[in-house]
Design an enzyme around this catalytic site. Structure first.
Site, PDB file in Angstrom:
ATOM      1  N   ASN A 405       8.160 -77.914  94.556  1.00 19.34           N
ATOM      2  CA  ASN A 405       7.003 -78.779  94.781  1.00 19.34           C
ATOM      3  C   ASN A 405       7.235 -79.767  95.926  1.00 19.34           C
ATOM      4  O   ASN A 405       8.296 -79.784  96.561  1.00 19.34           O
ATOM      5  CB  ASN A 405       6.625 -79.512  93.491  1.00 19.34           C
ATOM      6  CG  ASN A 405       7.755 -80.404  92.973  1.00 19.34           C
ATOM      7  OD1 ASN A 405       8.632 -80.825  93.729  1.00 19.34           O
ATOM      8  ND2 ASN A 405       7.740 -80.692  91.691  1.00 19.34           N
ATOM      9  N   ILE A 406       6.235 -80.607  96.173  1.00 19.79           N
ATOM     10  CA  ILE A 406       6.281 -81.517  97.325  1.00 19.79           C
ATOM     11  C   ILE A 406       7.421 -82.521  97.211  1.00 19.79           C
ATOM     12  O   ILE A 406       7.982 -82.960  98.216  1.00 19.79           O
ATOM     13  CB  ILE A 406       4.939 -82.254  97.503  1.00 19.79           C
ATOM     14  CG1 ILE A 406       4.599 -83.106  96.272  1.00 19.79           C
ATOM     15  CG2 ILE A 406       3.818 -81.273  97.800  1.00 19.79           C
ATOM     16  CD1 ILE A 406       3.403 -84.020  96.474  1.00 19.79           C
ATOM     17  N   CYS A 468      -1.064 -72.142  94.050  1.00 22.76           N
ATOM     18  CA  CYS A 468       0.053 -72.942  93.546  1.00 22.76           C
ATOM     19  C   CYS A 468      -0.526 -73.831  92.457  1.00 22.76           C
ATOM     20  O   CYS A 468      -1.147 -73.321  91.522  1.00 22.76           O
ATOM     21  CB  CYS A 468       0.733 -73.721  94.659  1.00 22.76           C
ATOM     22  SG  CYS A 468      -0.371 -74.678  95.730  1.00 22.76           S
ATOM     23  N   SER A 469      -0.371 -75.136  92.543  1.00 20.79           N
ATOM     24  CA  SER A 469      -0.998 -76.023  91.565  1.00 20.79           C
ATOM     25  C   SER A 469      -2.429 -76.349  91.985  1.00 20.79           C
ATOM     26  O   SER A 469      -3.391 -75.967  91.330  1.00 20.79           O
ATOM     27  CB  SER A 469      -0.171 -77.300  91.403  1.00 20.79           C
ATOM     28  OG  SER A 469       1.096 -77.006  90.848  1.00 20.79           O
ATOM     29  N   GLY A 471      -3.570 -75.710  95.249  1.00 21.80           N
ATOM     30  CA  GLY A 471      -4.041 -74.740  96.225  1.00 21.80           C
ATOM     31  C   GLY A 471      -4.216 -75.268  97.620  1.00 21.80           C
ATOM     32  O   GLY A 471      -4.932 -74.650  98.423  1.00 21.80           O
ATOM     33  N   ASP A 473      -1.208 -76.884  99.374  1.00 23.40           N
ATOM     34  CA  ASP A 473       0.104 -77.079  99.988  1.00 23.40           C
ATOM     35  C   ASP A 473       0.823 -75.739 100.164  1.00 23.40           C
ATOM     36  O   ASP A 473       0.740 -75.110 101.211  1.00 23.40           O
ATOM     37  CB  ASP A 473       0.942 -78.048  99.148  1.00 23.40           C
ATOM     38  CG  ASP A 473       0.411 -79.475  99.194  1.00 23.40           C
ATOM     39  OD1 ASP A 473       0.013 -79.918 100.283  1.00 23.40           O
ATOM     40  OD2 ASP A 473       0.391 -80.142  98.147  1.00 23.40           O
TER      41      ASP A 473
END
Length: 662
Positions: A405-406, A468-469, A471, A473
């Site tokens: 993740n980020i 992803c979570s 959408g 990144d």
């Protein structure tokens, strides 16, 4: 310019040049004190350091003696140093302060050298400029190693990452001992290092009075106030419009392209196509972070789309982002479903995915690529979100791509830059240490996911849905890189800019949140340390890796990519501001970014159109992009490859000039 001239006339006289230290004179040692983070006193500020000559309008040419990389600029000596070539709409924001430049930073100066000068702050940038005496000495300095490289360092305000401050301590006396620290002064001096965003080395090291720098940094902080109401990009465009030169208007796409043109290129206007274009989101009512025009399966009605959107995080329902113009395989994108621990279902969401699969009569399975690790997806399920369960979605196959993740990316880049800084100081390179940061492995994971998607489309003729979570990144990284590998159109400059506009701008990557730049004053739009992450930087780094692996496949070069990253945080253009298309639609007129990237020096002279149809990516060939991360005050460090690209561009220009003359 009249206002700027009056401001400059009111400035105090030039500081007395201090010059380099006497031969054999000891230099002060230093002990680190407080590092000012981006969210604290001086910063929320981000600031790459040089304004490209390409950004200056033709009617306001840069001063002479522009260095080869188009970055830092030499100024002629004069009595009252100030930022040269103020842009239309740019104004002085505070009186300058005296600042002694210390050599050995990433600005090209030699270690141990010093140069007197002053720091300025305008409505757009922070500038250090050498005093008139020092600038004249630098210009007249014989040999290839003058005391300082260029007597002007320019840093757009939103590109400053942090100021690191050091207090002076004891000095070496040159005989193995030390002298006591200087006696306390009414306004003691501190050493300040100014770091650019995404840079391992400082762009500038200066010695300044502590109180004066405190006042100066407060002006810098104030000049970075959030919201569009004080946007320099708009002020600059308005000043150009008043001068009758050029204005700007909102448009994510480069000139001559549009979403409609891209839909047509992919064959969606064919009446036999299984896809259609809907304007259901023209007022951003269906999804606030999606573009106005969406491509969806022809078999699904707008009413069903509205119901399906309610089952996806942020209402980011599955829609088309690319289709093989000569086939039926496609790439769609969306966010995670709102499954939750109760394993909720949505008949409309399931029907939409089924319809996407049926647009491809060749493939019998629709592949869902979840960019996250499975554990992260399961944690999100506890929060009411989650992932698609095969029992609920017929004829699908779910694969987790294990991209972190980020927060992991932010920590990894920080560790990577710290290692680069340490190795630059020691003059060595250790790949094992760089690998420990995790940054290079994260690049490999992103490239592996893109490679997997490209192989499914090319070899299996299958269609894929990527999410992803949220959408915006990891999804954008994978879909854009997969299209870059599959579609040669996106490897031209115009095509690459269209790809960025389509996958990153129109589909709502949160540039302001992730890069710490400017967004409108609305709830949840502003940046914070927790929400910042080098997602787009990581994508551009992956593109650079592809350019290294396939030197003749791309029309643009590494100078182009570095210039794009410079403008990611310069905030001179409106193209990369805000968090989605809807927010940029409310911008006052600004200059678009893409014309600033059209210079001949950005062309890859080795480009061979048609040499590569599909790029077979090798994730194992990833190497650190030190020319960018160790750039200091430049756009990109002039290592062997950038120097070669620059020289090739110059030779191509000269060849064309001679051809026209003949």
């Amino acid at each position: 310019h009249d206002d700027a001239a009056k401001s400059l006339q009111a400035l105090p006289p030039d500081a007395t040049p201090l010059g380099p230290p006497r031969t054999g004179a000891p230099t002060p040692s230093r002990a680190p004190s407080v590092v000012v983070p981006a969210a604290a006193t001086v910063v929320g500020v981000t600031d790459p350091l040089s304004l490209p000559a390409a950004s200056s309008p033709a009617a306001h040419p840069p001063p002479p003696l522009t260095p080869p990389n188009g970055g830092l600029r030499m100024v002629p000596p004069r009595e009252h140093p100030a930022p040269t070539g103020l842009l239309p709409g740019e104004r002085m924001a505070a009186a300058p302060i005296s600042a002694l430049q210390l050599g050995g930073a990433g600005d090209g100066t030699a270690a141990g050298t010093r140069c007197a000068g002053r720091l300025f702050v305008t409505s757009f940038r922070m500038v250090w400029e050498a005093s008139s005496t020092a600038a004249a000495a630098a210009a007249a300095s014989p040999g290839d190693d003058p005391p300082l490289s260029w007597p002007l360092v320019s840093l757009p305000l939103y590109s400053i990452d942090r100021f690191t401050k050091y207090h002076q301590t004891a000095r070496s006396n040159g005989r193995g001992g030390s002298e006591p620290p200087p006696p306390p002064a009414a306004d003691p001096e501190i050493e300040v290092e100014v770091y650019p965003k995404y840079g391992a080395l400082p762009a500038l090291r200066v010695l300044v009075a502590a109180a004066a720098f405190g006042r100066f940094s407060a002006v810098v902080r104030e000049s970075r106030a959030p919201g569009f109401d004080r946007l320099f990009a708009a002020t600059h465009a308005a000043a150009l419009a008043r001068a009758g030169e050029r204005g700007g208007a909102f448009c994510d796409y480069p000139p001559g392209t549009s979403p409609e043109a891209e839909f047509h290129r992919q064959g969606l206007n064919n009446p036999l196509s299984n896809w259609r274009v809907t304007a259901l989101n023209r007022e951003y009512g269906l999804c606030a972070t999606y573009p106005r025009l969406l491509a969806v399966p022809r078999a699904v009605t707008d009413e069903a789309l509205s119901r399906a959107a309610a089952f996806r995080s942020g209402r980011r329902l599955p829609v088309l982002c690319w289709k093989d113009a000569f086939g039926v395989a496609s790439i769609c994108r969306c966010s995670q479903p709102l499954v939750g621990v109760a394993n909720k279902r949505s008949a409309d969401d399931e029907a939409l995915l089924r319809a996407i699969g049926e647009t491809n009569p060749i493939g019998d399975t629709l592949h869902i690529l979840d960019c996250r690790p499975k554990l992260n997806a399961e944690v999100n399920q506890v929060k009411g979100k989650g992932y698609e369960h095969a029992s609920n979605y017929a004829a699908t196959r779910l694969t987790f791509m294990n991209i972190e993740n980020i927060h992991a990316m932010r920590s990894s880049l920080k560790a990577f830059l710290a290692v680069l800084k340490k190795q630059a100081a020691a003059g060595e390179t250790s790949m094992p240490e760089l690998e420990k940061s995790g940054w290079l492995e994260h690049l490999r994971m992103v490239l592996r996911a893109a490679l997997h998607a490209a192989r499914l489309l090319e070899h299996d003729r299958a269609s894929v849905v990527v999410h992803c979570s949220d959408g915006w990144d990891r999804t954008s990284q994978v879909t854009a890189l997969a299209q870059l590998a599959l579609d040669p159109t996106f490897r031209t400059r115009r095509g690459f800019e269209t790809l960025v506009a389509k996958e990153w701008l129109s589909f709502g990557h949160q540039f302001a949140k992730r890069c710490g730049t400017i967004a409108p004053l609305e709830r949840g739009a502003q940046s914070s340390e927790e929400q910042s992450s080098p997602v787009f930087l990581q994508y551009v780094d992956c593109v650079h890796q592809l350019c290294e692996q396939f030197p003749s496949a791309f029309e643009f070069n590494s100078l182009y990519l570095a210039e794009l990253l410079h403008h990611l945080t310069s905030c001179l253009h409106g193209t990369l501001l805000g968090n989605c298309e809807r927010q940029r639609a409310d911008l006052p007129p600004t200059l678009p970014l893409w014309p600033a990237l059209s210079e001949p020096r950005f062309v890859n002279q080795s480009y061979a159109p048609g040499a590569h149809t599909t790029l077979h990516i090798d994730p194992g060939a990833v190497r650190p992009w030190t020319a960018y991360y160790c750039r200091g005050a430049e756009r990109i460090k002039m290592e062997q490859l950038p120097l070669l690209e620059t020289r090739c561009s110059q030779l191509a220009d000269e060849t064309e000039r001679l051809r026209r003359r003949l």
